[in-house]
Scaffold this motif. Sequence first.
Motif, PDB file in Angstrom:
ATOM      1  N   GLU A 180       0.811  -1.211   0.000  1.00 33.26           N
ATOM      2  CA  GLU A 180       0.000   0.000   0.000  1.00 33.26           C
ATOM      3  C   GLU A 180       0.847   1.265   0.000  1.00 33.26           C
ATOM      4  N   GLY A 181       2.092   1.161   0.480  1.00 33.27           N
ATOM      5  CA  GLY A 181       2.963   2.322   0.572  1.00 33.27           C
ATOM      6  C   GLY A 181       3.966   2.406  -0.563  1.00 33.27           C
ATOM      7  N   PRO A 182       5.247   2.118  -0.297  1.00 34.65           N
ATOM      8  CA  PRO A 182       6.274   2.289  -1.332  1.00 34.65           C
ATOM      9  C   PRO A 182       6.015   1.493  -2.610  1.00 34.65           C
ATOM     10  N   GLY A 183       5.473   0.273  -2.489  1.00 29.81           N
ATOM     11  CA  GLY A 183       5.231  -0.534  -3.679  1.00 29.81           C
ATOM     12  C   GLY A 183       4.127  -0.007  -4.574  1.00 29.81           C
ATOM     13  N   HIS A 184       3.237   0.820  -4.048  1.00 33.10           N
ATOM     14  CA  HIS A 184       2.100   1.447  -4.751  1.00 33.10           C
ATOM     15  C   HIS A 184       1.454   0.522  -5.788  1.00 33.10           C
ATOM     16  N   CYS A 185       1.176  -0.718  -5.359  1.00 33.15           N
ATOM     17  CA  CYS A 185       0.607  -1.699  -6.286  1.00 33.15           C
ATOM     18  C   CYS A 185      -0.770  -1.277  -6.804  1.00 33.15           C
ATOM     19  N   GLY A 186      -1.495  -0.533  -5.987  1.00 27.99           N
ATOM     20  CA  GLY A 186      -2.821  -0.102  -6.407  1.00 27.99           C
ATOM     21  C   GLY A 186      -2.812   0.854  -7.584  1.00 27.99           C
ATOM     22  N   ALA A 187      -1.670   1.487  -7.869  1.00 28.24           N
ATOM     23  CA  ALA A 187      -1.606   2.427  -8.984  1.00 28.24           C
ATOM     24  C   ALA A 187      -1.966   1.757 -10.303  1.00 28.24           C
ATOM     25  N   CYS A 188      -1.676   0.462 -10.421  1.00 28.41           N
ATOM     26  CA  CYS A 188      -2.015  -0.284 -11.628  1.00 28.41           C
ATOM     27  C   CYS A 188      -3.185  -1.240 -11.414  1.00 28.41           C
ATOM     28  N   HIS A 189      -3.303  -1.808 -10.231  1.00 28.88           N
ATOM     29  CA  HIS A 189      -4.244  -2.913 -10.010  1.00 28.88           C
ATOM     30  C   HIS A 189      -5.566  -2.484  -9.370  1.00 28.88           C
ATOM     31  N   THR A 190      -5.760  -1.180  -9.159  1.00 30.60           N
ATOM     32  CA  THR A 190      -7.015  -0.686  -8.593  1.00 30.60           C
ATOM     33  C   THR A 190      -7.729   0.192  -9.615  1.00 30.60           C
ATOM     34  N   PRO A 191      -9.034   0.014  -9.824  1.00 29.56           N
ATOM     35  CA  PRO A 191      -9.765   0.843 -10.804  1.00 29.56           C
ATOM     36  C   PRO A 191      -9.685   2.319 -10.458  1.00 29.56           C
ATOM     37  N   ARG A 192      -9.800   3.150 -11.499  1.00 30.14           N
ATOM     38  CA  ARG A 192      -9.755   4.603 -11.344  1.00 30.14           C
ATOM     39  C   ARG A 192     -11.157   5.196 -11.390  1.00 30.14           C
ATOM     40  N   THR A 195     -12.180  11.256 -11.662  1.00 27.74           N
ATOM     41  CA  THR A 195     -11.101  12.241 -11.622  1.00 27.74           C
ATOM     42  C   THR A 195      -9.735  11.565 -11.640  1.00 27.74           C
ATOM     43  N   MET A 196      -9.701  10.328 -12.122  1.00 28.41           N
ATOM     44  CA  MET A 196      -8.478   9.533 -12.284  1.00 28.41           C
ATOM     45  C   MET A 196      -7.825   9.175 -10.960  1.00 28.41           C
ATOM     46  N   GLN A 197      -8.565   9.289  -9.863  1.00 33.46           N
ATOM     47  CA  GLN A 197      -8.051   8.819  -8.587  1.00 33.46           C
ATOM     48  C   GLN A 197      -8.249   7.321  -8.487  1.00 33.46           C
ATOM     49  N   GLU A 198      -7.378   6.663  -7.741  1.00 31.74           N
ATOM     50  CA  GLU A 198      -7.611   5.260  -7.425  1.00 31.74           C
ATOM     51  C   GLU A 198      -8.858   5.191  -6.536  1.00 31.74           C
ATOM     52  N   LYS A 199      -9.746   4.267  -6.829  1.00 30.18           N
ATOM     53  CA  LYS A 199     -10.994   4.196  -6.078  1.00 30.18           C
ATOM     54  C   LYS A 199     -10.789   3.762  -4.630  1.00 30.18           C
ATOM     55  N   ALA A 200      -9.634   3.229  -4.320  1.00 33.14           N
ATOM     56  CA  ALA A 200      -9.280   2.874  -2.943  1.00 33.14           C
ATOM     57  C   ALA A 200      -7.768   2.822  -2.844  1.00 33.14           C
ATOM     58  N   TYR A 201      -7.255   3.092  -1.648  1.00 33.36           N
ATOM     59  CA  TYR A 201      -5.817   3.114  -1.449  1.00 33.36           C
ATOM     60  C   TYR A 201      -5.335   2.105  -0.411  1.00 33.36           C
ATOM     61  N   ASP A 202      -6.255   1.328   0.142  1.00 33.77           N
ATOM     62  CA  ASP A 202      -5.838   0.305   1.098  1.00 33.77           C
ATOM     63  C   ASP A 202      -6.902  -0.775   1.186  1.00 33.77           C
TER      64      ASP A 202
END
Length: 387
Positions: A180-192, A195-202
């Motif tokens: 959830e932090g440095p690896g920022h896996c959600g940047a690719c694997h979480t829907p947007r 406003t192009m935000q990740e729909k969830a960050y954890d």
Amino acid sequence: MKQTLLAIGCLMVAGNAAADSSPGKYIARASDCVACHTAEGGQPMAGGKKFSTPVGDIYATNITPDKTAGIGNYSYEDFEKAVRQGIAKDGHALYPAMPYPSYARMTDKDIHDLYDYFMNEVPPSAQKNKDNDIPWLLSARWPLHIWNWLYVDDTHSVNNTNKPDEQHNVLLSRGAYLVEGPGHCGACHTPRGVTMQEKAYDASSDVYLSGAMIDGWNAPSLRNISKSPEELKSLLRTGKSQHDALSGPMSEVVTQSTQYMTDGDLEAISYYLLNFNHPNAGAVSTSGAITYAPKDGKTLYSMYCSTCHGDDGKGKDFTVPSLVNNSIVMAKDPASLLSVINDGTQTPQTQGNISFKMPAYKQVMSEEERNNVVNYVRGTWGKQADK
């Protein structure tokens, strides 16, 4: 709405870094800084890499310690504000192509180590930053401050020296921090969102890591991985396991980042991701599948694919990925499989491992023929048919 952080423990990187890495270099690799801030053939961290967005092309900036073109004049406070809040030294907001909403939860120690690494170990480069190709009506930066207020947490993880009593909590906490932090896996694997935000960050949201489309590739859900911990660790370390291989954007992640992570951190990431599993993990939906054309697809597969992948689709252990239980083959969306067949791919280059390169078939087969191959492969191995 602001996202809620998971309780995080055991977040120290010091003492966990690989033997040939300083703590800062290790966390820079875990954060995959070089992949985004290095243009092909360019000096590491000198910027210039292009990213296409819905509003136009943007270019990664120079983050070497050069005092004119880079960040050499950044104080620690300037650096911390840029990494965690997306605000540059002169006060302008950075585009959220940089995953600072994820970096916001990094510990003070990791940010300090990262700053020391950039200022003392990264060679400076005088390469000038490129102007972004965004129409002037859409290039205003002030709305990004509102975006940051909506989506970026202002609370970060603290350095926790209290060790949880159970190994489960140790692995889960460390894995959550890295993913959830440095690896920022959600940047690719979480829907947007709109406003192009990740729909969830954890992991407090069911949509987190549920899969998304990125640059024509289907980044699969990481919530239903049907692999053993050792298989998942092997994929993260070398890009290959006994029956599977990574490709597309994830290949670069392994090449530049995860292959350098310690065995303990790979174990924690694997433990955290597999903790999402549920009884229906690995089930395949046929919604939106292309009509199956076994005759043409089977013939084309025999001509172009069976030499490497075998008539049974099982490939060659640790060399050619198996199509049986392959995440790309079993995905709801066939986009990634189509991209592999159209453009070819290559598994990551890692120390002591030979890369497998698959050729592109865009000029060899027609679009209909390529679709037929996809249909045959998905129809044969994408539904867990009897082998």
